[in-house]
Enzyme design. Structure first.
Site, PDB file in Angstrom:
ATOM      1  N   GLU A 254      60.533  63.593 -69.783  1.00  0.00           N
ATOM      2  CA  GLU A 254      59.666  64.201 -70.275  1.00  0.00           C
ATOM      3  C   GLU A 254      57.976  63.059 -70.207  1.00  0.00           C
ATOM      4  O   GLU A 254      57.397  63.407 -70.786  1.00  0.00           O
ATOM      5  CB  GLU A 254      59.028  64.516 -71.658  1.00  0.00           C
ATOM      6  CG  GLU A 254      60.073  66.584 -71.052  1.00  0.00           C
ATOM      7  CD  GLU A 254      60.776  66.876 -72.683  1.00  0.00           C
ATOM      8  OE1 GLU A 254      59.921  66.722 -73.054  1.00  0.00           O
ATOM      9  OE2 GLU A 254      61.605  67.980 -73.052  1.00  0.00           O
TER      10      GLU A 254
ATOM     11  N   ASN B  28      64.956  63.287 -66.931  1.00  0.00           N
ATOM     12  CA  ASN B  28      65.112  64.815 -67.678  1.00  0.00           C
ATOM     13  C   ASN B  28      63.598  65.104 -67.284  1.00  0.00           C
ATOM     14  O   ASN B  28      62.723  64.331 -68.157  1.00  0.00           O
ATOM     15  CB  ASN B  28      66.071  64.624 -68.651  1.00  0.00           C
ATOM     16  CG  ASN B  28      66.463  66.203 -68.622  1.00  0.00           C
ATOM     17  OD1 ASN B  28      67.184  66.998 -68.226  1.00  0.00           O
ATOM     18  ND2 ASN B  28      66.029  66.294 -70.399  1.00  0.00           N
TER      19      ASN B  28
ATOM     20  N   HIS C 221      64.122  75.650 -69.010  1.00  0.00           N
ATOM     21  CA  HIS C 221      63.338  76.247 -69.930  1.00  0.00           C
ATOM     22  C   HIS C 221      62.000  77.326 -69.115  1.00  0.00           C
ATOM     23  O   HIS C 221      61.444  77.142 -68.632  1.00  0.00           O
ATOM     24  CB  HIS C 221      62.618  75.668 -71.221  1.00  0.00           C
ATOM     25  CG  HIS C 221      63.843  74.601 -71.954  1.00  0.00           C
ATOM     26  ND1 HIS C 221      64.180  74.388 -72.394  1.00  0.00           N
ATOM     27  CD2 HIS C 221      62.877  73.359 -72.170  1.00  0.00           C
ATOM     28  CE1 HIS C 221      65.126  73.530 -73.186  1.00  0.00           C
ATOM     29  NE2 HIS C 221      64.274  72.985 -72.287  1.00  0.00           N
TER      30      HIS C 221
ATOM     31  N   GLU D 226      68.590  72.045 -69.552  1.00  0.00           N
ATOM     32  CA  GLU D 226      68.641  72.689 -71.057  1.00  0.00           C
ATOM     33  C   GLU D 226      68.482  73.915 -71.316  1.00  0.00           C
ATOM     34  O   GLU D 226      67.405  74.303 -70.997  1.00  0.00           O
ATOM     35  CB  GLU D 226      67.347  71.683 -71.607  1.00  0.00           C
ATOM     36  CG  GLU D 226      67.574  70.500 -71.235  1.00  0.00           C
ATOM     37  CD  GLU D 226      66.113  70.112 -72.769  1.00  0.00           C
ATOM     38  OE1 GLU D 226      65.630  70.094 -73.369  1.00  0.00           O
ATOM     39  OE2 GLU D 226      66.254  68.498 -72.672  1.00  0.00           O
TER      40      GLU D 226
ATOM     41  N   ASP E  93      67.136  77.881 -70.184  1.00  0.00           N
ATOM     42  CA  ASP E  93      67.640  78.764 -71.460  1.00  0.00           C
ATOM     43  C   ASP E  93      66.459  80.103 -70.696  1.00  0.00           C
ATOM     44  O   ASP E  93      65.560  79.023 -70.661  1.00  0.00           O
ATOM     45  CB  ASP E  93      67.258  78.964 -72.906  1.00  0.00           C
ATOM     46  CG  ASP E  93      66.213  77.501 -72.611  1.00  0.00           C
ATOM     47  OD1 ASP E  93      65.418  77.189 -72.711  1.00  0.00           O
ATOM     48  OD2 ASP E  93      66.134  77.162 -74.678  1.00  0.00           O
TER      49      ASP E  93
END
Ligand code: G3I
Length: 301
Positions: A127, A169, A205, A232, A234
């Site tokens: 990030e 990432n 996400h 990650e 979701d």
């Protein structure tokens, strides 16, 4: 296949989950984890605050527990995350300049060396790019040590664990946009200059929609000569949840350099997203429609 891991393996991919090691004593949780997943990542336990709570005093308790569970159950391990602007220990938050840079690189070296040979892919830097339209770096204490902090971290990680794939990432990189293009330009530059980078993680996400160029965005990174991983995943609950999960799964299968998919937790009750109910298993551990949709997508073709 009849499980996520078996069906993914048939397509040469892994299917992983983020794990909170405190839940490894929850038999329902572990039952699902061991049945369905063949890759794990620590939700928090390999981060800087957890692994170096005091400068130079390392704590690998949680990370080692996860690696040991993985080995005992035939799972591989993603490493997350060596350097990040968030979840830094208090002592690091108070450093700057060359002192911080040296501490950060030492952290990368020590942690990557501790887990050497046991991590299939490391999120070396997490990030570091800004949201919005700038396409540039996020301001942080690490960024203020100089723009070359990311490449310095990748070089240190390569030296400490030459067998691990080294990933950058980030989130909000789900289509071609200013942020993903900023990262794309960094990766292109790293490849041109021989900075050791092997993969890009797309956190994914997601809300109630997914950009139409999700797959094309993965492909443009793959075309630079790096692997891509969904790291990650979701998705907000609702009528699109199962379809969005399937779209992501199909995109990974369609990009030959997409190594696998990790969902950010097991049951909805395990998720950082709370009432979004963003995962594949409900709060009682039952398979949701999103689970079936991922499994069918893995088994298609
Ligand atoms: O460690 C303390 C513990 O001592 C205390 O008892 C407890 C009380 O609430 O809090 C614990 O810390 C929490 C930690 O999770 C461990 O449970 C933090 O408050 C909490 O903020 C932290 O949240 C994590 C978050 O990253 C922190 O930024 C989430 O679990 C984790 O899912 C989330 O994961 C991030 C990825 O690393 C990077 N990408 C985004 C993703 C979601 O935010």
């Amino acid at each position: 296949g009849t499980t996520l891991k078996a069906s993914a393996a048939e397509k040469g991919r892994y299917f992983g989950a983020a794990v909170a090691t405190g839940k490894l004593s929850d038999s329902q949780y572990v039952g699902i984890l061991n049945r369905e997943f063949n890759s794990v990542v620590a939700e928090n336990e390999m981060k800087w605050d957890a692994t170096e709570p005091q400068q130079g005093r390392f704590n690998y308790t949680g990370g080692d527990r996860l690696v040991s569970h993985a080995r005992a159950n035939g799972m591989s391990v993603r490493g997350h995350a060596l350097l990040w602007h968030a979840q830094q220990p208090g002592w690091a938050q108070g450093l700057s300049g060359a002192t911080l840079r040296n501490a950060a690189i030492n952290h990368v070296t020590q942690v990557a060396a501790h887990f050497r040979g046991q991590i299939h892919s490391w999120d070396v830097v997490n990030e570091a790019f800004a949201d919005g339209g700038s396409g540039g770096r996020r301001d942080s204490n690490l960024q203020r040590t100089g723009n070359d902090w990311i490449e310095a971290a990748f070089r240190a990680a390569r030296a400490a664990d030459p067998g691990a794939k080294l990933c950058y990432n980030d989130y909000n990189t789900d289509g071609v946009n200013a942020k993903s293009t900023g990262i794309y330009n960094m990766v292109r530059d790293f490849k041109a200059r021989g900075v050791p980078i092997d993969c890009v993680g797309f956190q994914s996400h997601l809300g109630t929609s997914i950009p139409g160029d999700y797959q094309a965005n993965l492909q443009r990174f793959a075309d630079l000569g790096v692997d891509v991983q969904i790291t990650e995943l979701d998705v907000m609950t609702g009528s699109n949840q199962a379809n969005i999960y399937a779209t992501v799964t199909r995109a990974c299968l369609a990009v030959s350099r997409c190594n696998g998919i990790t969902v950010w937790g097991v049951r909805d009750s395990d998720s950082w997203r709370g009432t979004d109910d963003a995962l594949l298993f409900d709060r009682s551990g039952n398979k949701k429609p999103a689970y079936t949709s991922v499994l069918n997508a893995l088994n298609a073709g």
